[in-house]
Design a protein around this motif. Structure first.
Motif, PDB file in Angstrom:
ATOM      1  N   LEU A 152     -21.838  16.194   9.485  1.00  0.00           N
ATOM      2  CA  LEU A 152     -21.884  17.541  10.049  1.00  0.00           C
ATOM      3  C   LEU A 152     -20.660  18.349   9.637  1.00  0.00           C
ATOM      4  CD1 LEU A 152     -23.161  16.653  13.638  1.00  0.00           C
ATOM      5  CD2 LEU A 152     -24.482  17.682  11.773  1.00  0.00           C
ATOM      6  N   ARG A 153     -19.510  17.704   9.571  1.00  0.00           N
ATOM      7  CA  ARG A 153     -18.295  18.391   9.124  1.00  0.00           C
ATOM      8  C   ARG A 153     -18.442  18.857   7.675  1.00  0.00           C
ATOM      9  NH1 ARG A 153     -13.041  17.384  11.624  1.00  0.00           N
ATOM     10  NH2 ARG A 153     -13.341  16.530  13.708  1.00  0.00           N
ATOM     11  N   ARG A 154     -19.084  18.048   6.847  1.00  0.00           N
ATOM     12  CA  ARG A 154     -19.285  18.428   5.443  1.00  0.00           C
ATOM     13  C   ARG A 154     -20.153  19.667   5.342  1.00  0.00           C
ATOM     14  NH1 ARG A 154     -18.086  14.264   1.202  1.00  0.00           N
ATOM     15  NH2 ARG A 154     -18.873  15.917  -0.138  1.00  0.00           N
ATOM     16  N   ILE A 155     -21.187  19.723   6.160  1.00  0.00           N
ATOM     17  CA  ILE A 155     -22.075  20.890   6.127  1.00  0.00           C
ATOM     18  C   ILE A 155     -21.300  22.143   6.532  1.00  0.00           C
ATOM     19  CG2 ILE A 155     -24.131  21.952   7.120  1.00  0.00           C
ATOM     20  CD1 ILE A 155     -25.278  19.119   7.451  1.00  0.00           C
ATOM     21  N   HIS A 156     -20.498  22.022   7.589  1.00  0.00           N
ATOM     22  CA  HIS A 156     -19.667  23.159   8.015  1.00  0.00           C
ATOM     23  C   HIS A 156     -18.737  23.595   6.885  1.00  0.00           C
ATOM     24  CE1 HIS A 156     -20.570  23.714  12.275  1.00  0.00           C
ATOM     25  NE2 HIS A 156     -20.644  22.397  12.403  1.00  0.00           N
ATOM     26  N   ALA A 157     -18.105  22.630   6.211  1.00  0.00           N
ATOM     27  CA  ALA A 157     -17.148  22.945   5.148  1.00  0.00           C
ATOM     28  C   ALA A 157     -17.828  23.643   3.981  1.00  0.00           C
ATOM     29  CB  ALA A 157     -16.462  21.669   4.678  1.00  0.00           C
ATOM     30  N   VAL A 158     -19.005  23.161   3.578  1.00  0.00           N
ATOM     31  CA  VAL A 158     -19.733  23.772   2.465  1.00  0.00           C
ATOM     32  C   VAL A 158     -20.061  25.223   2.782  1.00  0.00           C
ATOM     33  CG1 VAL A 158     -21.931  23.751   1.213  1.00  0.00           C
ATOM     34  CG2 VAL A 158     -20.668  21.631   1.534  1.00  0.00           C
ATOM     35  N   GLU A 159     -20.498  25.475   4.001  1.00  0.00           N
ATOM     36  CA  GLU A 159     -20.862  26.843   4.388  1.00  0.00           C
ATOM     37  C   GLU A 159     -19.656  27.775   4.348  1.00  0.00           C
ATOM     38  OE1 GLU A 159     -24.600  26.424   7.385  1.00  0.00           O
ATOM     39  OE2 GLU A 159     -22.649  25.867   8.172  1.00  0.00           O
ATOM     40  N   VAL A 160     -18.506  27.305   4.820  1.00  0.00           N
ATOM     41  CA  VAL A 160     -17.309  28.148   4.820  1.00  0.00           C
ATOM     42  C   VAL A 160     -16.846  28.413   3.396  1.00  0.00           C
ATOM     43  CG1 VAL A 160     -14.864  28.235   5.449  1.00  0.00           C
ATOM     44  CG2 VAL A 160     -16.559  27.508   7.131  1.00  0.00           C
ATOM     45  N   VAL A 161     -16.886  27.388   2.540  1.00  0.00           N
ATOM     46  CA  VAL A 161     -16.492  27.563   1.137  1.00  0.00           C
ATOM     47  C   VAL A 161     -17.388  28.587   0.450  1.00  0.00           C
ATOM     48  CG1 VAL A 161     -16.482  26.418  -1.120  1.00  0.00           C
ATOM     49  CG2 VAL A 161     -15.357  25.336   0.825  1.00  0.00           C
ATOM     50  N   GLU A 162     -18.690  28.519   0.702  1.00  0.00           N
ATOM     51  CA  GLU A 162     -19.610  29.488   0.109  1.00  0.00           C
ATOM     52  C   GLU A 162     -19.337  30.899   0.628  1.00  0.00           C
ATOM     53  OE1 GLU A 162     -21.831  29.136  -2.448  1.00  0.00           O
ATOM     54  OE2 GLU A 162     -20.654  27.290  -2.553  1.00  0.00           O
ATOM     55  N   PHE A 163     -18.998  31.013   1.887  1.00  0.00           N
ATOM     56  CA  PHE A 163     -18.630  32.317   2.449  1.00  0.00           C
ATOM     57  C   PHE A 163     -17.414  32.873   1.720  1.00  0.00           C
ATOM     58  CE2 PHE A 163     -15.749  34.577   5.315  1.00  0.00           C
ATOM     59  CZ  PHE A 163     -16.530  35.662   5.676  1.00  0.00           C
ATOM     60  N   VAL A 164     -16.392  32.036   1.529  1.00  0.00           N
ATOM     61  CA  VAL A 164     -15.162  32.476   0.874  1.00  0.00           C
ATOM     62  C   VAL A 164     -15.429  32.889  -0.567  1.00  0.00           C
ATOM     63  CG1 VAL A 164     -12.904  31.683   0.051  1.00  0.00           C
ATOM     64  CG2 VAL A 164     -13.647  31.144   2.376  1.00  0.00           C
ATOM     65  N   ARG A 165     -16.294  32.171  -1.255  1.00  0.00           N
ATOM     66  CA  ARG A 165     -16.608  32.495  -2.652  1.00  0.00           C
ATOM     67  C   ARG A 165     -17.304  33.853  -2.793  1.00  0.00           C
ATOM     68  NH1 ARG A 165     -18.242  26.788  -3.893  1.00  0.00           N
ATOM     69  NH2 ARG A 165     -16.576  25.938  -5.192  1.00  0.00           N
ATOM     70  N   ASN A 166     -17.999  34.278  -1.759  1.00  0.00           N
ATOM     71  CA  ASN A 166     -18.842  35.472  -1.871  1.00  0.00           C
ATOM     72  C   ASN A 166     -18.405  36.609  -0.943  1.00  0.00           C
ATOM     73  OD1 ASN A 166     -21.204  34.533  -3.711  1.00  0.00           O
ATOM     74  ND2 ASN A 166     -20.959  32.869  -2.241  1.00  0.00           N
ATOM     75  N   ILE A 167     -17.136  36.654  -0.620  1.00  0.00           N
ATOM     76  CA  ILE A 167     -16.622  37.701   0.270  1.00  0.00           C
ATOM     77  C   ILE A 167     -16.695  39.052  -0.431  1.00  0.00           C
ATOM     78  CG2 ILE A 167     -14.595  38.532   1.489  1.00  0.00           C
ATOM     79  CD1 ILE A 167     -13.632  35.608   1.545  1.00  0.00           C
ATOM     80  N   PRO A 168     -17.215  40.077   0.239  1.00  0.00           N
ATOM     81  CA  PRO A 168     -17.253  41.410  -0.370  1.00  0.00           C
ATOM     82  C   PRO A 168     -15.896  42.105  -0.291  1.00  0.00           C
ATOM     83  CG  PRO A 168     -18.178  41.494   1.821  1.00  0.00           C
ATOM     84  CD  PRO A 168     -17.872  40.043   1.554  1.00  0.00           C
ATOM     85  N   SER A 169     -15.819  43.251  -0.922  1.00  0.00           N
ATOM     86  CA  SER A 169     -14.595  44.039  -0.904  1.00  0.00           C
ATOM     87  C   SER A 169     -14.281  44.536   0.510  1.00  0.00           C
ATOM     88  CB  SER A 169     -14.754  45.225  -1.855  1.00  0.00           C
ATOM     89  OG  SER A 169     -13.570  45.996  -1.886  1.00  0.00           O
ATOM     90  N   HIS A 170     -13.003  44.857   0.705  1.00  0.00           N
ATOM     91  CA  HIS A 170     -12.489  45.439   1.960  1.00  0.00           C
ATOM     92  C   HIS A 170     -12.431  44.426   3.112  1.00  0.00           C
ATOM     93  CE1 HIS A 170     -12.880  49.363   0.043  1.00  0.00           C
ATOM     94  NE2 HIS A 170     -14.135  49.059  -0.249  1.00  0.00           N
ATOM     95  N   THR A 171     -12.640  43.146   2.823  1.00  0.00           N
ATOM     96  CA  THR A 171     -12.669  42.138   3.880  1.00  0.00           C
ATOM     97  C   THR A 171     -11.280  41.533   4.090  1.00  0.00           C
ATOM     98  OG1 THR A 171     -14.941  41.611   3.268  1.00  0.00           O
ATOM     99  CG2 THR A 171     -13.820  40.059   4.699  1.00  0.00           C
ATOM    100  N   HIS A 172     -10.890  41.408   5.342  1.00  0.00           N
ATOM    101  CA  HIS A 172      -9.584  40.869   5.721  1.00  0.00           C
ATOM    102  C   HIS A 172      -9.819  39.618   6.562  1.00  0.00           C
ATOM    103  CE1 HIS A 172      -5.345  41.796   7.583  1.00  0.00           C
ATOM    104  NE2 HIS A 172      -5.281  40.920   6.598  1.00  0.00           N
ATOM    105  N   ILE A 173      -9.403  38.464   6.052  1.00  0.00           N
ATOM    106  CA  ILE A 173      -9.720  37.178   6.677  1.00  0.00           C
ATOM    107  C   ILE A 173      -8.450  36.432   7.044  1.00  0.00           C
ATOM    108  CG2 ILE A 173     -10.890  34.955   6.344  1.00  0.00           C
ATOM    109  CD1 ILE A 173     -12.383  36.410   4.032  1.00  0.00           C
ATOM    110  N   ALA A 174      -8.445  35.849   8.230  1.00  0.00           N
ATOM    111  CA  ALA A 174      -7.373  34.935   8.634  1.00  0.00           C
ATOM    112  C   ALA A 174      -7.898  33.510   8.513  1.00  0.00           C
ATOM    113  CB  ALA A 174      -6.941  35.210  10.072  1.00  0.00           C
ATOM    114  N   PHE A 175      -7.146  32.659   7.827  1.00  0.00           N
ATOM    115  CA  PHE A 175      -7.520  31.251   7.665  1.00  0.00           C
ATOM    116  C   PHE A 175      -6.458  30.401   8.346  1.00  0.00           C
ATOM    117  CE2 PHE A 175      -7.315  27.491   4.572  1.00  0.00           C
ATOM    118  CZ  PHE A 175      -8.153  26.728   5.363  1.00  0.00           C
TER     119      PHE A 175
END
Length: 322
Positions: A129-152
Motif C-alpha cells: 500500500l505504501r508503494r501505491i501511495h508513493a507511485v501516485e505522489v511521484v506521478e503528481f510531481v512529474r505532472n505539476i502544472p505551472s503556477h503551483t507552489h508545493i511544500a514537501f
C-alpha cells in the motif's frame, strides 16, 4: 523594513503533529487508489468464504469494531486487527489472499516493482500500500502544472531524492529552465539534470538586509524565466524551481527570511513557475521551529506532500485546479 512574522518558542514540532496541523488549516487529503485497491482485494478474498459466511463475517466485525464495512475494508490496520480479534490465527488465511490480490494490482500500478520484490515474502500488505501511495505522489510531481507552489515535508533522504528526481525528470521538462537551492554542494545523480544550482549561503552574500536579499532572489528567478527555452518555443512549460530544505533558514538564524518569502509567494505563483519547497522534518524535537511558524509556512502552499507514508493534501481554495 522587514517585519518579524513570528517569535519562536522552546517547544519543537513533532512529526506526528503535521497531519493535525494540515487538518486545522483546512487542507484536504487527496484520495489514493490504494484504499480502493485494498477494499476490492479484501472484498474478493473474504467472498471466498461463501456468500452467507462472508456477509456474516463483515457484519460481525463491523458491529464489534464500530466501523462501517467500507471503513474497515479501506483501512488495513483496522481490518487486520478486527480479523485477528475474531478469527485468531485463522485471519492469516484471508490476509494471505488479500496480499496476493494486492500484488496483482501493484504490478499494474507500479512500473518499477521487480520480480524479486514481488517474490519477497517480507513484502507486507502495508509495504504494498505504501508503494501505491508513493507511485501516485511521484506521478503528481512529474505532472505539476505551472503556477503551483508545493511544500514537501520529508523525513528521510531517500524520499527527498526520489521526489526531486521526479520533479526534475528530463522527459517532462527537457527544454525548461530548472533551478535548485541546496544546503551544500550536490552529490546526488538527479542534480546533474538541474541547469542552475545555488547554495543558500550564496543568497546571503553581503549586504544581508531582507529587502536586498529578496530582490537578489527575484532577479535570479526573472533571469531563469527569461532563459526558459520551452517558453521561447511556445511550449509554455514553466520554470521548475526546488528548494532542498527551507528549514535551513531556521537552523541558521534567518527564519523570518523564509517566512516572509513563502508568504509572499502564496498558494498560486504569479509567474510561470512551478516550485517545490522541501522541509526536512526528520528531527522530532526540532527546537528551531514552532507550531505557529510551520502553520504559516504550510499555509503558503497550494499542495502539501508528506512521506512515511506518502500522502498528498490540497489547500481548500484550490479545489478543481488539479
Amino acid at each position: 523594513m522587514f517585519i518579524i512574522l513570528s517569535n519562536h518558542s522552546d517547544t519543537g514540532v513533532h512529526i506526528r503533529h503535521y497531519p493535525g496541523i494540515l487538518d486545522e488549516l483546512g487542507y484536504f487529503q487527496i484520495s489514493s487508489k490504494a484504499e480502493q485497491v485494498l477494499h476490492d482485494a479484501a472484498k474478493k478474498s473474504i467472498a471466498l468464504l461463501g456468500e452467507t459466511a462472508s456477509k456474516d463475517l463483515l457484519a460481525h466485525i463491523s458491529s464489534i469494531s464500530g466501523f462501517s464495512e467500507g471503513e474497515l475494508l479501506m483501512n488495513y490496520d483496522l481490518l487486520e486487527k478486527s480479523l485477528y480479534n475474531l478469527l485468531g490465527k485463522g485471519a492469516e488465511v484471508i490476509l494471505h489472499d488479500i496480499r496476493r490480490e494486492l500484488l496483482v494490482q501493484v504490478v499494474l500500478i507500479d512500473p518499477y516493482i521487480t520480480i524479486s520484490e514481488i517474490r519477497n515474502p517480507r513484502l507486507s500488505i502495508t509495504d504494498i500500500l505504501r508503494r501505491i501511495h508513493a507511485v501516485e505522489v511521484v506521478e503528481f510531481v512529474r505532472n505539476i502544472p505551472s503556477h503551483t507552489h508545493i511544500a514537501f515535508l520529508y523525513t528521510n533522504d531517500n524520499s527527498k531524492n526520489n521526489i526531486l528526481a521526479a520533479f526534475f525528470d528530463t522527459k517532462i521538462n527537457a527544454n525548461a529552465s530548472t533551478a535548485l537551492f541546496l544546503c551544500k554542494r550536490p552529490t546526488n545523480d538527479y542534480v546533474s539534470y538541474v541547469k542552475n544550482i545555488m547554495l543558500y549561503e550564496e543568497l546571503l552574500q553581503e549586504p544581508r538586509e531582507y529587502e536586498v536579499f529578496a530582490k537578489r532572489l527575484a532577479d535570479w528567478i526573472a533571469k531563469l524565466n527569461s532563459s526558459n527555452q520551452s517558453q521561447q518555443n511556445n511550449d509554455d512549460s514553466p520554470t521548475w524551481i526546488a528548494s532542498e530544505d527551507v528549514l535551513w533558514w531556521f537552523r541558521n538564524g534567518f527564519a523570518d527570511y523564509a517566512l516572509g518569502l513563502e508568504k509572499l509567494c502564496g498558494r498560486y505563483l504569479q509567474d510561470n513557475v512551478t516550485s517545490l519547497c522541501g522541509y526536512n522534518i526528520s528531527n522530532v524535537a526540532n527546537r528551531h521551529i514552532d507550531r505557529e511558524s510551520i502553520s504559516t509556512l504550510i499555509s503558503a502552499h497550494g499542495y502539501v506532500i508528506l512521506d512515511e507514508p506518502f500522502s498528498l493534501y490540497r489547500a481548500p481554495d484550490l479545489e478543481g485546479r488539479i
